[in-house]
Motif scaffolding. Structure first.
Motif, PDB file in Angstrom:
ATOM      1  N   LEU A  96      33.580  82.281  60.208  1.00  0.00           N
ATOM      2  CA  LEU A  96      32.695  81.162  60.530  1.00  0.00           C
ATOM      3  C   LEU A  96      32.162  80.562  59.228  1.00  0.00           C
ATOM      4  N   LYS A 142      29.432  75.585  66.380  1.00  0.00           N
ATOM      5  CA  LYS A 142      30.313  75.135  67.466  1.00  0.00           C
ATOM      6  C   LYS A 142      31.103  73.879  67.074  1.00  0.00           C
ATOM      7  N   THR A 153      40.533  84.931  63.931  1.00  0.00           N
ATOM      8  CA  THR A 153      40.266  83.579  64.421  1.00  0.00           C
ATOM      9  C   THR A 153      39.396  82.896  63.374  1.00  0.00           C
ATOM     10  N   ASP A 176      32.571  88.234  61.282  1.00  0.00           N
ATOM     11  CA  ASP A 176      31.940  89.048  62.338  1.00  0.00           C
ATOM     12  C   ASP A 176      30.435  89.201  62.096  1.00  0.00           C
ATOM     13  N   ASN A 186      36.382  87.356  63.329  1.00  0.00           N
ATOM     14  CA  ASN A 186      36.145  85.924  63.460  1.00  0.00           C
ATOM     15  C   ASN A 186      35.488  85.400  62.189  1.00  0.00           C
ATOM     16  N   ALA A 226      35.213  78.537  73.806  1.00  0.00           N
ATOM     17  CA  ALA A 226      33.758  78.686  73.791  1.00  0.00           C
ATOM     18  C   ALA A 226      33.239  79.284  72.486  1.00  0.00           C
ATOM     19  N   ASN A 227      33.986  80.206  71.868  1.00  0.00           N
ATOM     20  CA  ASN A 227      33.513  80.873  70.656  1.00  0.00           C
ATOM     21  C   ASN A 227      34.203  80.353  69.396  1.00  0.00           C
ATOM     22  N   ALA A 228      34.760  79.135  69.468  1.00  0.00           N
ATOM     23  CA  ALA A 228      35.463  78.562  68.318  1.00  0.00           C
ATOM     24  C   ALA A 228      34.588  77.550  67.597  1.00  0.00           C
ATOM     25  N   GLN A 229      34.693  77.536  66.274  1.00  0.00           N
ATOM     26  CA  GLN A 229      34.003  76.541  65.452  1.00  0.00           C
ATOM     27  C   GLN A 229      34.989  75.417  65.121  1.00  0.00           C
ATOM     28  N   PHE A 262      42.541  82.382  70.381  1.00  0.00           N
ATOM     29  CA  PHE A 262      41.225  82.922  70.729  1.00  0.00           C
ATOM     30  C   PHE A 262      41.277  83.797  71.982  1.00  0.00           C
TER      31      PHE A 262
END
Length: 562
Positions: free
Chosen positions: A5, A27, A481, A75, A3, A512-515, A474
């Motif tokens: 970010l 988020k 992702t 990660d 992932n 829920a875990n996506a920016q 996701f």
């Protein structure tokens, strides 16, 4: 699956002596700014720093010679990517230089793919397996305001490097084809290329041996009777092997010709169908808006744009089938030509072998015997080379068959159906939330479908697809992702009701875990949770008062590269 970010962005222009910096919420981040405040330039810079150039940039932005630095996590581990023009550099969490690169395709793309755990490999226009540029890593996660809402899957530039990439990218990022499938396909393509090279070598060796056998002296003119008899036996065995090979090539030629005939028949059927659809469309156009009575039941049908557009869609589908048939016909044509060439080659070899067998053990001169012995030794070398090539080809064939079986196993139909069903459920829900009506739902629910609606419903239909595909990624992907960037979703003059639908659906349907990073002129009164970045300076994203601080920070990275 890894992932990505985004944490912090730094932009600086030494030419303008101005800079910008901001952080991002893990988020939701909302970037608000009117026209010419630099909102889109900020948004376009994010994936640009990672080597994915946006489809369009404002003409003034390149003139600023901007240097970008992006702090990001993979990660949970922090990295920094530096970019100035075509120069890239990656730094670790201690801000120590790891790698400096100047070429996107040959240097940055493989390095970034390894960092992000991306095993995507696509055949370029020459058929060579290649790690694609970073644009293909992030294509599902970015919608550019200038292109993305009008033409989905086109938000980055440089995509024409790979023909027909859309289906592969969709299958890769959605998880329909797992990451390992692309690794194995690259192996298969590499081995196929090696096998082709060996076959070319084999042809050269065979033709060289054939030319030698057709010279004045022959393998039958050996120094003694025992060698002569051995040569005869070897030639007989070779002749038998050549005849078996010829039968195999003849069968391949027959199969290829039969396939070509079948494809020709199918193409003719499709061509006639295309002509009929065009005639139908022309007939409807000529009738204007005049209603059309059904000759069977008497029902009156409207002759409107929707009916004519439906025929155009059928025509496009028909053209797509014809294009696919043309590709298959080209491939079969190549197979037929190859089979003809194989037959000619083996016929020449058979003729040469038969010619050698006609030589008698009559009176020969010493010079002929000496020449024959030299020829025999040369042919022995050719035979050894041919045997080595045959052994390598056989080994490759075995390995290719093994990889093909593994690839078929990875093409799991149950997994594919599960993912497609998940996507169909997501897009149905999203279209309802966004009030997307009068679309062909059966087509829209296909994960490989490209949205082609018109008017104000089009951007909402595109948003429905993007949100659904992101949710699918996701939930099911084995690939990366990444942050989802939606630049200016309020396209086509959305009214206040639909504007609220757009922002509320983005907020509600974010995994829920996506920016998410959303850019817009305004929220039209909607209160969206998350970090808010307000840009108010017209034509001035980069600010002089930030230059000293940002340049001092970036210089800590730039000095290591120097």
């Amino acid at each position: 699956m890894k992932n990505l970010l985004f944490k912090k962005l730094y932009l600086m222009s030494d030419l303008e002596q101005a800079a910008f910096q901001t952080t991002f919420d893990p988020k939701m981040t909302i970037i608000l700014g009117g026209n010419s405040t630099g909102k889109s330039s900020l948004i376009k810079s994010l994936y640009w720093i990672l080597g994915a150039d946006p489809a369009r940039v404002h003409e003034s932005w390149p003139n600023l010679k901007v240097t970008g630095l992006l702090e990001f996590q993979v990660d949970g581990k922090t990295f920094f990517m530096f970019r100035h023009g075509s120069i890239f550099a990656l730094f670790d969490d201690a801000r120590i230089l790891k790698e400096s690169m100047q070429r996107v395709t040959s240097q940055l793309a493989p390095y970034l793919a390894k960092l992000l755990g991306i095993n995507l490999v696509l055949p370029d226009r020459k058929g060579i397996p290649t790690t694609p540029t970073p644009a293909f890593f992030f294509l599902p996660f970015y919608v550019d305001q200038d292109v993305g809402w009008e033409r989905p899957w086109q938000s980055f530039s440089g995509l024409k490097q790979f023909a027909g990439y859309h289906r592969s990218i969709v299958s890769y990022h959605s998880g329909i084809l797992p990451d390992e499938w692309f690794v194995r396909r690259a192996e298969l393509q590499q081995m196929a290329a090696e096998k082709g090279g060996l076959q070319s070598q084999a042809t050269v060796v065979e033709r060289s041996a054939l030319a030698l056998r057709q010279s004045v002296t022959h393998d039958a003119l050996s120094i003694d009777q025992e060698a002569y008899e051995a040569a005869i036996l070897r030639l007989l065995a070779e002749l038998k092997k050549l005849r078996e090979k010829r039968a195999k090539f003849a069968a391949a030629l027959s199969d290829a010709i039969a396939q070509r005939t079948l494809l020709n028949d199918q193409f003719e059927v499709g061509r006639r169908a295309l002509k009929e659809l065009e005639n139908d469309r022309q007939w409807l156009v000529e009738r204007g808006d005049e209603p059309i009575p059904c000759p069977t039941c008497g029902t009156i049908h409207e002759n409107n744009f929707a009916m004519r557009f439906g025929i155009i869609e059928d025509r496009e589908a028909c053209v797509a089938v014809l294009n696919e048939l043309v590709d298959q016909m080209i491939e079969v044509k190549t197979q037929v030509e190859a089979a003809h060439l194989n037959l000619r080659t083996v016929d020449e070899q058979i003729a040469a072998a038969q010619q050698v067998l006609t030589i008698k053990q009559g009176e020969i001169t010493l010079a002929q015997v000496i020449a024959s012995e030299g020829q025999r030794q040369a042919l022995s070398v050719f035979d050894q080379q041919a045997a080595e090539i045959e052994a390598k080809t056989g080994d490759l064939t075995t390995r290719i068959d093994s990889v093909k079986k593994l690839i078929r196993k990875l093409e799991n139909k149950t997994r594919k159906q599960k993912i497609e069903a998940f996507f169909a459920k997501e897009i149905t829900a999203n279209m309802n939330l966004l009030d997307v009506k009068n679309v062909n739902l059966d087509k829209a629910q296909k994960i490989h479908h490209v949205i082609k609606d018109t008017g104000s419903v089009h951007p909402r239909a595109v948003l429905s697809y993007i949100l659904s595909f992101v949710s699918t990624c996701f939930e099911h992907t084995t690939a990366i992702t990444a942050p989802v960037i939606l630049d200016s979703p309020l396209q086509q003059d959305q009214d206040p009701v639909n504007a609220k639908r757009i922002f509320s659906t983005i907020e509600a349907r974010r995994p829920a875990n996506a920016q998410f990073i959303v850019g817009s002129v305004s929220l039209n009164g909607y209160e969206m949770s998350g970090k808010r970045i307000d840009l108010t300076n017209e034509r001035k994203l980069l600010q002089p008062n930030l230059y000293s601080e940002v340049s001092a920070f970036i210089d800590g990275f730039r000095s290591q590269m120097i």
